[in-house]
Design an enzyme around this catalytic site. Structure first.
Site, short mmCIF file in Angstrom:
data_model
loop_
_atom_site.label_atom_id
_atom_site.label_comp_id
_atom_site.label_asym_id
_atom_site.label_seq_id
_atom_site.Cartn_x
_atom_site.Cartn_y
_atom_site.Cartn_z
N HIS A 583 -8.39 -1.35 -2.20
CA HIS A 583 -7.28 -2.17 -2.70
C HIS A 583 -6.98 -3.31 -1.73
O HIS A 583 -6.86 -4.47 -2.14
CB HIS A 583 -6.06 -1.27 -2.89
CG HIS A 583 -4.80 -1.98 -3.26
ND1 HIS A 583 -4.32 -2.05 -4.54
CD2 HIS A 583 -3.89 -2.65 -2.49
CE1 HIS A 583 -3.19 -2.75 -4.55
NE2 HIS A 583 -2.90 -3.11 -3.31
N GLU A 584 -6.86 -2.99 -0.44
CA GLU A 584 -6.51 -4.02 0.54
C GLU A 584 -7.64 -5.03 0.72
O GLU A 584 -7.39 -6.23 0.87
CB GLU A 584 -6.14 -3.37 1.87
CG GLU A 584 -4.93 -2.44 1.82
CD GLU A 584 -3.68 -3.07 1.23
OE1 GLU A 584 -3.54 -4.31 1.31
OE2 GLU A 584 -2.85 -2.32 0.69
N HIS A 587 -7.52 -7.48 -2.07
CA HIS A 587 -6.42 -8.44 -1.97
C HIS A 587 -6.89 -9.78 -1.42
O HIS A 587 -6.30 -10.83 -1.73
CB HIS A 587 -5.30 -7.89 -1.08
CG HIS A 587 -4.19 -7.24 -1.85
ND1 HIS A 587 -3.66 -7.78 -3.00
CD2 HIS A 587 -3.50 -6.08 -1.62
CE1 HIS A 587 -2.70 -6.99 -3.45
NE2 HIS A 587 -2.59 -5.95 -2.64
N GLU A 645 -1.60 -7.28 -7.47
CA GLU A 645 -1.71 -5.85 -7.20
C GLU A 645 -2.63 -5.17 -8.20
O GLU A 645 -3.38 -4.24 -7.85
CB GLU A 645 -0.33 -5.20 -7.21
CG GLU A 645 0.62 -5.71 -6.15
CD GLU A 645 0.14 -5.43 -4.74
OE1 GLU A 645 -0.62 -4.45 -4.54
OE2 GLU A 645 0.51 -6.20 -3.82
N ASP A 649 -5.94 -3.10 -7.43
CA ASP A 649 -6.12 -1.71 -7.88
C ASP A 649 -7.47 -1.54 -8.58
O ASP A 649 -8.20 -0.57 -8.32
CB ASP A 649 -5.00 -1.31 -8.84
CG ASP A 649 -3.72 -0.91 -8.13
OD1 ASP A 649 -3.75 -0.70 -6.90
OD2 ASP A 649 -2.68 -0.79 -8.80
N HIS A 710 4.41 -4.70 -7.90
CA HIS A 710 3.55 -3.56 -8.23
C HIS A 710 3.89 -3.00 -9.61
O HIS A 710 5.06 -2.95 -9.99
CB HIS A 710 3.72 -2.44 -7.20
CG HIS A 710 3.29 -2.82 -5.81
ND1 HIS A 710 4.12 -3.48 -4.94
CD2 HIS A 710 2.12 -2.62 -5.15
CE1 HIS A 710 3.49 -3.67 -3.79
NE2 HIS A 710 2.26 -3.17 -3.90
N ARG A 716 -0.81 2.31 -12.57
CA ARG A 716 -1.73 2.14 -11.45
C ARG A 716 -2.87 3.16 -11.53
O ARG A 716 -3.85 3.07 -10.80
CB ARG A 716 -0.99 2.25 -10.11
CG ARG A 716 0.13 1.24 -9.97
CD ARG A 716 0.62 1.12 -8.55
NE ARG A 716 -0.36 0.45 -7.71
CZ ARG A 716 -0.13 0.11 -6.45
NH1 ARG A 716 1.06 0.38 -5.90
NH2 ARG A 716 -1.05 -0.50 -5.74
#
Length: 748
Positions: A583-584, A587, A645, A649, A710, A716
């Site tokens: 996920h990060e 980003h 976000e 995801d 989010h 999610r």
């Protein structure tokens, strides 16, 4: 549990035919053997039947007949199961089997090669299995709603505490972390305590000293309001407007330790177009006044980067004495001139605000500014004052009770002295094997993202080369920097900060003054993007991507619990913290992160045709999530505000999945968990979903949807999982099922 509620026939067969001797589920062959043993162990005695009464003979005859019927049914069912197994695994004709179509069988055959003959029986595996079982609701079809299949038990059993607005896995880990910190902070003072540790204990003690706080009552706040010229709503007709000027009150805020950002946000921050240097920034956070830019339009960083000199700003907004304003706030560290560059987030906002401040009565402005001061102070005052804050919180997020005092204080201390607290936590509780394992997962997941960049068909070669360069340049920060354990470094960091075990509000104001000074002093300093101080908040249950550093950070606090355990199988960790790592990383390539290059500078490095294709793919995500409805509050999600976000995801779970498959290829297949009829791939998905088990109060859910970046927890899970054909294949979801839709969205 009804069979059709959980698994299709193909899955039920494969999952009930485990050869593991440790499997606690009753196999039909075991039942058959039990019946035969019970028959043959009956001692046969000559003349026994003839000695029975007629009624006893009838009853025995009926019982014997029933036993043989059971045995016959068992043998028949065992034969069907055996034939079914041979048909699936050996490719026999299965056309005569009822209710089973060829398509699920093909998916099952391809997805589930025969699993290891034994399940994992280690303590880590047993604990992991128990936690999954406790969280699940096996009555839910995973192909209909995987979130509730994975988290239904959590939703049914867990009750949101009165002092919380929501409950999640993050809450659970954070609560456990706070308990550990409490033990450290409440320990008796020691001669071995470092200056930073003493500071932490003093701040905590001042917060816990409710007798002193209640004894002083509202006097600390009254003294502050008096220094600010008085609060008109309290002073009434006695308030004198002639001595009030809003920017003079900002100067007083600066001196007394309150925010400078009640009208607009003034900061010394990284220059996003030259991220090795800092610049003065007037950033307008959304939305405080009617002139503010809508949140949906604030995702374009270029729109918010409007460079002008102080002289140009003065000409544009003559109602505000800008040079005096900046120099007073920056004093005593810097004095700037009219040629100093300033980034203005929304020029029209500042222009209209200048006019608004001129025509608005001073009393109104003063009431607003001193209300903000009061609101910022209430949390550090008496219980009676804090009860007013609680009523407001009840209306906004539904929370009607305060947390235990120690937990509130621990939260304040952790947020205010994060490096000192992080140092204490890392020394006492962090396990180094967690860092090594996280490093390994980061390597695997980064490799999978690189593979995605190499293979996607919508990216031109020039943009692809730049994207690969950016991905390669990402700097990971795992757990904590080594400097965090050096007392001298912490002493240097907090040099000049005064914290006593006395007045809580004064301590908090000192912290604000210290933080503001620390930031403003750095205006002319070159930025070291790898400075340990930027990555020293170890006792935090969260993870971060910084576009200006092009870095990812996973503090020690998140490398535990549902996210990571060294003793459990890798598929559990790749599904949990691996999902977060992916996920990060993603980003850096979502709708916001993609605007920055490998150095962290705001620069358009995309060829036009590729950028257009990216935006088109992002639009699919926007529409998908914008059409999700949170039934509890009957609100649709904001697909625009949550797109970053959501893209992260979707990319993150895909990267983690393929990273685990590669890990298993390199290191060998792992055993599945005991007591659960699932393959290792299915357990990966369950672990990933379990991370997001959570529930909200209606007020909190509504606020999250209206203002948050989010998506709520269920989306999610169901959103990104349904976008991946790999999920549908692993769970044999039929075409058209909610988790196997005909139309999918994918960016990365």
């Amino acid at each position: 549990m009804k069979e059709n509620d959980l698994l299709d026939d193909c899955q039920r067969h494969l999952l009930s035919s485990s050869d593991s001797e440790d499997d606690q589920r009753p196999d039909i062959n075991d039942l058959y053997i039990d019946v035969l043993e019970s028959e043959f162990q009956i001692p046969l005695q000559p003349g026994w039947f003839s000695r029975r009464t007629r009624m006893e003979r009838y009853l025995m005859l009926a019982a014997t007949t029933a036993v043989f019927v059971v045995v016959g049914l068992a043998i028949s069912l065992a034969g069907v199961v055996y034939s079914y197994r041979m048909g699936i695994l050996k490719g026999s004709d299965t056309s005569m089997l009822p209710l089973i179509s060829a398509e699920p069988l093909t998916a099952c055959q391809e997805t589930f090669p025969e699993s290891p003959s034994e399940t994992c029986q280690s303590k880590g595996c047993v604990r992991a299995a128990a936690k999954l079982i406790d969280s699940m609701d096996e009555a839910v079809n995973p192909c209909d709603d995987f979130f509730r299949f994975s988290c239904g038990g959590f939703l049914q059993k867990k009750i949101i505490p009165d002092e919380k607005s929501s409950l999640s896995r993050f809450n659970e880990i954070s609560d456990d972390l706070q308990e550990k910190l409490r033990g450290l902070v409440e320990a008796d003072p020691s001669d071995d305590d470092s200056p930073a540790t003493k500071m932490v204990k003093n701040l905590y003690k001042s917060c816990m000293d409710t007798d002193r706080i209640n004894e002083r009552g509202l006097n600390p706040l009254k003294e502050i309001l008096t220094q600010m010229g008085g609060w008109p709503v309290v002073e009434g007709a006695a308030w004198d407007s002639s001595g009030f000027d809003w920017h003079t009150n900002v100067y007083i805020n600066r001196k007394l330790g309150y925010s400078l950002d009640y009208i607009f946000d003034f900061s010394v921050t990284t220059n996003i177009k030259n991220s090795t240097w800092r610049i003065i920034d007037l950033l307008i956070h959304p939305p405080r006044f009617q002139f503010s830019l809508p949140k949906e339009e604030r995702r374009n960083a270029t729109k918010l980067y409007n460079l002008m000199t102080v002289a140009e700003l003065q000409e544009k907004v003559p109602q505000i004495p800008w040079l005096q304003y900046f120099n007073t706030i920056l004093s005593p560290f810097h004095e700037i001139g009219i040629d100093e560059p300033v980034v203005v987030g929304v020029p029209d906002y500042v222009k209209n605000l200048g006019k608004l401040l001129t025509r608005t009565p001073k009393r109104v402005i003063a009431n607003y500014m001193l209300w903000r001061v009061t609101a910022a102070s209430v949390g550090y005052l008496t219980d009676d004052a804090r009860d007013i804050q609680l009523k407001y919180s009840k209306k906004i997020v539904g929370k009607g009770t305060r947390e235990p005092r120690w937990k509130e204080c621990m939260g304040s201390v952790s947020g205010s002295l994060s490096h000192a607290v992080g140092s204490m936590y890392a020394r006492a509780f962090f396990r180094e094997d967690a860092k090594a394992a996280a490093d390994e997962m980061v390597r695997y997941i980064r490799a999978e993202f690189d593979q995605i960049l190499h293979t996607i068909d919508w990216m031109d070669e020039a943009t692809r080369e730049r994207a690969l360069a950016k991905a390669k340049a990402i700097t990971p920060h795992i757990a904590y920097p080594p400097e965090l354990l050096e007392d001298d470094k912490l002493t240097e960091l907090y040099d000049g900060l005064e914290i006593s075990n006395g007045d809580l509000l004064e301590n908090m104001r000192n912290l604000t003054i210290f933080g503001t000074n620390y930031s403003f002093k750095k205006l002319r300093e070159k930025i070291d993007k790898k400075d340990w101080k930027n990555h020293g908040a170890a006792a935090v249950v969260n993870a971060f991507y910084s576009p200006l550093e092009n870095s990812i950070q996973f503090p020690a606090g998140i490398l535990q619990g549902v996210f990571f355990e060294a003793e459990r199988p890798k598929y559990m960790n790749f599904g949990a913290i691996g999902y977060v790592i992916g996920h990060e990383i993603t980003h850096g390539f979502d709708d916001s992160g993609r605007q920055f290059d490998e150095k962290g500078d705001l620069r358009d490095w995309w060829e036009k045709q590729t950028k257009d294709k990216f935006l088109e793919k992002a639009k699919c995500i926007i529409y998908q999530y914008g059409n999700y409805t949170a039934k509890e509050v009957n609100l649709n999600l904001n697909g625009i505000n949550t797109q970053g976000e959501n893209i992260a995801d979707n990319g993150g779970i895909k990267e983690a999945y393929y990273a685990y498959l590669q890990w298993a290829k390199d290191n060998g297949e792992e055993r599945p968990l005991p007591g659960l009829p699932f393959s290792t791939r299915q357990l990966f998905w369950l672990s990933a979903a379990n991370v997001w088990c959570g529930k909200y109060r209606p007020e909190s859910l509504k606020l999250r949807i209206l203002t948050g970046a989010h998506s709520p927890a269920e989306f999610r899970v169901n959103g990104p999982f349904s976008n991946l054909p790999e999920f549908a294949k692993d769970w044999s979801c039929p075409a058209g099922a909610k988790m196997n839709p005909s139309k999918r969205c994918a960016v990365w």
